[in-house]
Scaffold this active site. Structure first.
Site, PDB file in Angstrom:
ATOM      1  N   GLN A 163       0.806  -1.221   0.000  1.00 51.39           N
ATOM      2  CA  GLN A 163       0.000   0.000   0.000  1.00 51.39           C
ATOM      3  C   GLN A 163       0.842   1.274   0.000  1.00 51.39           C
ATOM      4  O   GLN A 163       0.485   2.249  -0.638  1.00 51.39           O
ATOM      5  CB  GLN A 163      -0.934  -0.008   1.217  1.00 51.39           C
ATOM      6  CG  GLN A 163      -1.941   1.123   1.219  1.00 51.39           C
ATOM      7  CD  GLN A 163      -3.082   0.866   2.181  1.00 51.39           C
ATOM      8  OE1 GLN A 163      -3.988   0.112   1.884  1.00 51.39           O
ATOM      9  NE2 GLN A 163      -3.032   1.468   3.341  1.00 51.39           N
ATOM     10  N   GLU A 205      -3.021  10.240  -0.302  1.00 45.86           N
ATOM     11  CA  GLU A 205      -2.079  10.809   0.668  1.00 45.86           C
ATOM     12  C   GLU A 205      -0.973  11.622   0.002  1.00 45.86           C
ATOM     13  O   GLU A 205       0.053  11.915   0.605  1.00 45.86           O
ATOM     14  CB  GLU A 205      -1.503   9.688   1.534  1.00 45.86           C
ATOM     15  CG  GLU A 205      -2.601   8.985   2.316  1.00 45.86           C
ATOM     16  CD  GLU A 205      -2.102   7.914   3.257  1.00 45.86           C
ATOM     17  OE1 GLU A 205      -0.881   7.709   3.338  1.00 45.86           O
ATOM     18  OE2 GLU A 205      -2.942   7.284   3.916  1.00 45.86           O
ATOM     19  N   ASP A 242       4.560   0.024   4.089  1.00 47.21           N
ATOM     20  CA  ASP A 242       3.307  -0.371   4.747  1.00 47.21           C
ATOM     21  C   ASP A 242       2.513  -1.227   3.770  1.00 47.21           C
ATOM     22  O   ASP A 242       1.795  -0.715   2.921  1.00 47.21           O
ATOM     23  CB  ASP A 242       2.483   0.856   5.155  1.00 47.21           C
ATOM     24  CG  ASP A 242       1.113   0.448   5.718  1.00 47.21           C
ATOM     25  OD1 ASP A 242       0.897  -0.764   5.956  1.00 47.21           O
ATOM     26  OD2 ASP A 242       0.262   1.335   5.920  1.00 47.21           O
ATOM     27  N   ASP A 312      -0.169  -1.524  13.210  1.00 42.81           N
ATOM     28  CA  ASP A 312      -1.243  -0.547  13.003  1.00 42.81           C
ATOM     29  C   ASP A 312      -2.575  -1.266  13.180  1.00 42.81           C
ATOM     30  O   ASP A 312      -3.197  -1.201  14.234  1.00 42.81           O
ATOM     31  CB  ASP A 312      -1.117   0.085  11.616  1.00 42.81           C
ATOM     32  CG  ASP A 312      -2.309   0.982  11.269  1.00 42.81           C
ATOM     33  OD1 ASP A 312      -3.050   1.373  12.190  1.00 42.81           O
ATOM     34  OD2 ASP A 312      -2.506   1.300  10.080  1.00 42.81           O
ATOM     35  N   LYS A 337      -3.008   6.376  15.923  1.00 39.03           N
ATOM     36  CA  LYS A 337      -4.016   7.130  15.175  1.00 39.03           C
ATOM     37  C   LYS A 337      -5.109   7.519  16.159  1.00 39.03           C
ATOM     38  O   LYS A 337      -5.780   6.640  16.701  1.00 39.03           O
ATOM     39  CB  LYS A 337      -4.608   6.269  14.057  1.00 39.03           C
ATOM     40  CG  LYS A 337      -3.626   5.953  12.936  1.00 39.03           C
ATOM     41  CD  LYS A 337      -4.249   4.966  11.968  1.00 39.03           C
ATOM     42  CE  LYS A 337      -3.384   4.769  10.742  1.00 39.03           C
ATOM     43  NZ  LYS A 337      -3.867   3.657   9.900  1.00 39.03           N
ATOM     44  N   ARG A 366      -4.670   9.908   8.845  1.00 45.72           N
ATOM     45  CA  ARG A 366      -5.457   8.900   8.123  1.00 45.72           C
ATOM     46  C   ARG A 366      -5.501   9.322   6.651  1.00 45.72           C
ATOM     47  O   ARG A 366      -5.178  10.452   6.314  1.00 45.72           O
ATOM     48  CB  ARG A 366      -6.897   8.815   8.652  1.00 45.72           C
ATOM     49  CG  ARG A 366      -7.070   8.403  10.095  1.00 45.72           C
ATOM     50  CD  ARG A 366      -6.350   7.141  10.509  1.00 45.72           C
ATOM     51  NE  ARG A 366      -6.716   5.917   9.824  1.00 45.72           N
ATOM     52  CZ  ARG A 366      -7.507   4.964  10.331  1.00 45.72           C
ATOM     53  NH1 ARG A 366      -8.039   5.115  11.535  1.00 45.72           N
ATOM     54  NH2 ARG A 366      -7.742   3.845   9.665  1.00 45.72           N
TER      55      ARG A 366
END
Length: 428
Positions: A163, A205, A242, A312, A337, A366
């Site tokens: 990802q 992002e 990640d 996570d 988070k 996020r």
């Protein structure tokens, strides 16, 4: 002076054009705080629950008017008259008012918005920056940024399974230089992709999402970009991954659809070990699925001494799950988070538990973000030493970096940029 006089919530939009909750808290002294709540794309099954209206006629069912109404009609009347300085008590009341283990009644998005806005109002009333109010006189550590500049998986429409491919400018001397390094590598990557005839549109992002042939090719492209920007991979700039492995996990195996490969848990450990041996990788987040505890133990035994292994989806900023991981020797770091757990108090408790166990803590955004910069203040307040808040692109990402530049400037000589010392539990 710090008595809450009013709390008001509204529905706003996040960076993906989806509704989210914004809360304002007003104090009798004139102190005021506003906070907006982020939202994730790949969410852990054990996260606190984000309340959505599910009305198909509004925003495709993603409206948050129920959460807004819960604040204005239920939470506000209970908290008006409370002291904003009493953060732990206010958060306890919010949790009690909800009464569910996952904040599913009032909504974690409602509860978090209030929790953060209360802290900001209290800081404002005292005339303190938020990082100083939360962290006291010892808040002085700027974070090493974990910058997601190449996207695959759920954050992109391409055939790359992992990802996020990130750069970490841990070799920089201060935060401003680190940010510059990251931005220069980002622009260098754009040029490298263009030279190969690849797409340079950016994802959620701010990172690029080109159609690369494989996950390994993505790493190679990143290394080329670092070198072409004039930096040395493994000295100035490091790579972090990640894979969001829970998203790849099907029937006890890990399916890399883009590569046409299926791996067992043991094969995943070997796969990560081979990449770590070959490339300057300093951090892997969610290298295995959230329920593959045995796999996590094996991965940590194999690589935990030389690479940061971040939980996570595994931990979801939850002290119960983190406690289990610490006991089992699963992972050596936690991603923090705020909206995974839902209150400021619980967030700070998770960071404290991690640090006591020798785990590192990475404070994170996020994929659905707003212009809210609270996490920039939190990461300095707790001296976490690492932040994950996207590429140096798209204003909702850059807002956090710009806030950190301001904080570094304000701290002046007291500011510390830890560099590789941020990875304090690795054997160099």
């Amino acid at each position: 002076m710090t008595t809450i006089s009013d709390i008001y919530a509204r529905e706003i939009l996040d960076s993906r054009g989806n509704p989210t909750v914004e809360v304002e808290v007003f104090l009798e002294s004139g102190g005021w705080g506003r906070a907006a709540v982020p939202s994730g794309a790949s969410t852990g099954a054990y996260e606190a629950v984000e309340l959505r209206d599910k009305d198909p006629k509004r925003y495709g069912g993603k409206g948050v008017l129920d959460a807004v109404n819960n604040i204005n009609a239920i939470i506000a009347p209970e908290l008006v008259g409370s002291d904003a300085l009493d953060q732990r008590e206010i958060d306890r009341q919010l949790i009690e008012m909800d009464g569910t283990p996952n904040k599913g009644k009032l909504g974690a998005n409602a509860i978090l918005g209030v929790s953060l806005a209360v802290a900001k109002a209290a800081a404002d009333a005292l005339g303190l920056p938020l990082y100083r109010y939360l962290g006291g006189v010892n808040a002085h550590t700027l974070p090493v940024p974990m910058m997601n500049i190449l996207n695959g998986g759920k954050h992109a429409d391409n055939n790359v399974d992992i990802q996020e491919f990130m750069v970490m400018p841990a070799g920089a001397s201060d935060f401003a230089s680190a940010l510059r390094m990251g931005a220069e590598v980002f622009h260098s990557l754009k040029a490298v992709l263009q030279s190969k005839g690849l797409n340079t549109a950016v994802g959620d992002e701010g990172g690029f999402a080109p159609n690369l042939r494989s996950n390994v090719e993505a790493i190679e492209v990143l290394l080329e970009a670092i070198a072409k920007a004039g930096y040395e991979p493994g000295k100035d700039c490091f790579i972090a991954l990640d894979p969001a492995s829970t998203e790849l996990y099907k029937d006890g195996k890990y399916v890399f659809a883009g590569e046409g490969v299926t791996r067992t848990s043991d094969e995943m450990v070997e796969f990560w070990a081979s990449l770590v041996d070959k490339y300057p990788i300093i951090s892997i987040e969610d290298g295995l699925a959230e329920d593959d505890w045995e796999g996590w133990q094996n991965l940590t035994k194999r690589l935990g001494h030389k690479v940061q292994l971040v939980g996570d989806d595994l931990f979801v900023t939850n002290t119960e799950r983190l406690s289990r991981g610490i006991e089992m020797g699963a992972a050596n770091a936690i991603l923090i988070k705020v909206n995974q757990i839902g209150t400021l108090t619980e967030t700070l408790e998770a960071i404290e538990m991690a640090k006591k166990a020798g785990y590192t803590a990475v404070v994170s955004h996020r994929s659905g973000e707003t212009e809210d910069t609270t996490i920039a203040d939190i990461v300095v307040a707790v001296n976490a030493g690492q932040i994950k808040t996207g590429a140096p692109s798209r204003t909702e990402r850059v807002a956090k970096y710009n806030q950190l530049l301001r904080i570094e400037e304000e701290l002046d000589a007291a500011a510390l940029y830890p560099g590789l010392k941020a990875f304090y539990n690795l054997k160099k």
